[in-house]
Design an enzyme around this catalytic site. Structure first.
Site, PDB file in Angstrom:
ATOM      1  N   THR A 150       0.811  -1.206   0.000  1.00  0.00           N
ATOM      2  CA  THR A 150       0.000   0.000   0.000  1.00  0.00           C
ATOM      3  C   THR A 150       0.853   1.268   0.000  1.00  0.00           C
ATOM      4  OG1 THR A 150      -1.417   1.322   1.444  1.00  0.00           O
ATOM      5  CG2 THR A 150      -0.106  -0.327   2.516  1.00  0.00           C
TER       6      THR A 150
ATOM      7  N   TYR B 117      -1.486   0.163  10.123  1.00  0.00           N
ATOM      8  CA  TYR B 117      -1.803  -0.516   8.854  1.00  0.00           C
ATOM      9  C   TYR B 117      -0.600  -0.454   7.908  1.00  0.00           C
ATOM     10  CZ  TYR B 117      -3.574  -0.985   4.114  1.00  0.00           C
ATOM     11  OH  TYR B 117      -3.722  -1.348   2.803  1.00  0.00           O
TER      12      TYR B 117
END
Ligand code: UFG
Length: 327
Positions: free
Chosen positions: A117, A142
């Site tokens: 990501t 995350y």
């Protein structure tokens, strides 16, 4: 190609399943259905309801077929949730991913495509598109959990050929509406806008208009999920040809602010998207726009849906379908 996908019943994974089948490849999906939905998957695939850390079951699956590549999508993806429950993210996105990779290695599968990501970049200081060489400084657990998994793959380059794909903001739905994003508690901008468009929500809150951007709202690089799916097909071909590790950003290289996206959606819906300004969301970056030179050079990939209106439109169409058909 014979591809094993984890998280194939999820949003991005399911689009990749369709793209692989459309291109004549063989697909096996592993998904524990904690956030995925089996109903969006085609019948033509092998499906195993299984967790990525169930070593024994995974070993049996690996021994049942000669897979060329593992595509690892399964993971938790909510920035806000990762801030309140980091343990969940490190256990699943890092520890369980590493356990899965080790099981693959033990069973002679060493070609891996990993869903990472743009959140690994944090908030880069320089006001220019982000290249793959940018220093990684995730702002939230995350991003950190994905970075740690990347580090494992990079440390084991001699044993594993891996392609790390760093997704920017993925949105939209398959143009035949075979699949799309299903979520009980949506957090993504274009998904929430689509819910407002079909009347499922009254309005959207803009998380902060005090960023140092032209209109004060945060900027992202939105990529159509079907283009991202196509990238996975091209990446598989690249990986099997070159058998060496690499990292690619996945975006279009153009940024839109939250207000740009709302305005575009209002053009499409004749002003249905009501909004109000609220506080910044913890863990959010100001601006994330991809430098796309590297992926363009190596994959010779050409986007088909590089248009914000097309992305929002497909997302609203999918939202209508799930609303009307109660999916
Ligand atoms: N936003 C709002 N209101 C909302 C939802 C979002 O203003 O109701 C704003 C966010 O604050 C952010 C932008 O819209 O500025 C985009 O937010 P998303 O939640 O759609 O996406 P994020 O940028 O937070 O995160 C997504 C993925 C991550 C990925 C990141 C990379 O969830 O996995 O894009 O850019 F890392």
């Amino acid at each position: 190609m014979n591809i094993l996908l984890t998280g194939g019943a999820g949003y991005i994974g399911s689009h990749v399943v369709f793209s692989l089948l459309d291109n004549g490849h063989k697909v096996t999906v592993i998904d524990n259905l904690s956030t995925g939905h089996k109903k969006i998957l085609p019948k033509k695939i092998n499906f195993f309801d299984c967790n990525i850390n169930e070593k024994y079951k995974i070993k049996e699956i690996l021994q049942s077929s000669n897979f060329d590549i593992l595509m690892h999508f399964a993971g938790f993806i909510k920035v806000e949730e990762s801030v309140s429950n980091p343990k969940k993210y490190f256990e699943n996105n890092t520890d369980n991913a590493i356990s899965l990779f080790e099981t693959c290695l033990e069973n002679n599968l060493n070609n891996i495509i990993f869903s990472s990501t743009a959140a690994v970049y944090g908030n880069p200081k320089e006001n220019k598109p982000i290249s793959e060489n940018e220093l990684l400084k995730p702002l939230n657990p995350y991003g950190e959990s994905k970075m740690r998994t990347e580090n494992y793959l990079l440390k084991n380059k001699k044993k594993i050929n891996s392609i790390i794909l760093r997704y920017f903001n993925v949105a939209g739905a398959d143009n035949q509406l075979r699949t799309g994003l299903l979520s009980d508690a949506a957090t993504h901008l274009i998904k929430i806008i689509s819910e407002v468009a079909v009347g499922k929500r009254k309005k959207i809150c803009i998380y902060g208009n005090d960023y140092t951007t032209t209109d004060g709202t945060a900027i992202r690089d939105y990529i159509h999920v079907s283009d991202l799916a196509d990238i996975h097909v091209k990446t598989s071909e690249y990986l099997l040809q070159n058998r060496e590790s690499n990292i690619f950003n996945c975006g279009y290289g153009r940024g839109y602010s939250v207000l740009d996206v709302i305005n575009k959606a209002n053009n499409i819906t004749n002003g249905k998207i009501k909004f109000e300004i609220s506080n910044r969301r913890p863990g959010d970056a100001e601006k994330l726009v991809s430098d796309v030179e590297k992926i363009n050079k190596h994959l010779k990939w050409k986007p088909k849906y590089n248009n914000l209106k097309t992305i929002i439109h497909s997302s609203i169409n999918w939202e209508k379908k799930i609303y009307e058909e109660n999916l």
